[in-house]
Design an enzyme around this catalytic site. Structure first.
Site: not given
Length: 277
Positions: A222, A255, A145
């Protein structure tokens, strides 16, 4: 340096250290996994950069990477995600300030006094690690991320410093998404030319002295995919400018660290192949 944690793990040692950072002007912690092979001689290093709200703890407790690092004989170093301490500037919310350093060298007050995470990750921390642990100067870098953004930028901006790079669900074009726009405006000011120096998609589109292949895994489920991550922007830039990219869209994955744990073995193997060349 002060060792504050040490645990036996897959024949090696998972350790955490505290030290004073000159780049950040505060005390910092970082984790290092030393595989069993480090007991017989120096090993190469994979640097891992974590995402928003994380510290050095998330990856070492959730990803399960130590098993693969032990198999391949590589160390893994995980820094914190921002400067810390009572004198360090902070902000309301999870996406700016402590835990959200975005791996940039801030130029704007009040952030510039401490928020120099790019310099810390690329220069100060490797120098510290290489001077104090049984490791070589063969380096790879990866992250998740915000940390995936940091890993891609570190590799693209510093030719020859890393042998390989990969990322999980990276923020590939921070100049074009809300997380990045908020952070970059605060840390770097309003001049978008400064933003481009920390934007992987913009860097790929510019003049680069090295075309290090990029490995990116992205989950199709995600929750941040369409608004914050936008891997298609990196894909188009790499195709347009001839930069090697392997973008793997992983069906059903979100995620979370369940996603990272599912593919971290493949990423460690990818880096080990480059590090042991």
């Amino acid at each position: 340096m002060e060792r504050i944690e040490q645990r036996a793990c897959f024949g090696g040692w998972q350790e955490v250290y505290r030290h004073h950072s000159s780049a950040l002007d505060c005390d910092m912690t970082f984790a290092i996994y030393l595989p069993p092979q480090a007991g017989h001689g120096p090993v190469p290093v994979l640097y891992w950069l974590s995402g928003l709200t994380c510290s050095e703890q998330n990856f070492i407790t959730k990803a399960g990477a130590q098993r693969y690092a032990a198999e391949h004989g590589i160390a893994i170093v995980c820094p914190d995600t921002s400067p810390r301490g009572d004198g360090v500037a902070d902000a309301d919310g999870y996406d700016l300030g402590k835990g959200a350093g975005f791996y940039v060298d801030a130029t704007q007050a009040p952030w510039a006094a401490h928020y120099r995470m790019h310099d810390y990750v690329v220069r100060e921390l490797p120098a510290l690690v290489e001077a104090n642990f049984p490791v070589t100067d063969a380096r790879a870098i990866s992250g998740h991320s915000m940390g995936g953004h940091g890993a891609l930028v570190a590799a693209l901006r510093n030719p020859g410093r890393y042998r390989s790079v990969s990322a999980f669900a990276p923020i590939v074009a921070p100049s074009q998404v809300p997380w990045g726009e908020k952070a970059f405006a605060a840390y770097l000011g309003d001049e978008r030319e400064a933003w481009a120096r920390y934007d992987a998609t913009a860097l790929v589109s510019g003049e680069l002295r090295e075309r290090l292949p990029l490995l990116v895994d992205q989950g199709t489920a995600d929750e941040f995919l369409s608004q914050q991550l936008r891997p298609e922007l990196l894909h188009v830039a790499c195709e347009t400018h001839g930069h090697p990219l392997t973008l793997r869209m992983q069906p059903g994955h979100d995620h979370s660290y369940y996603f990272i744990a599912s593919f971290i073995g493949e990423h460690v193997a990818h880096h080990a192949a480059a590090l042991h060349r």
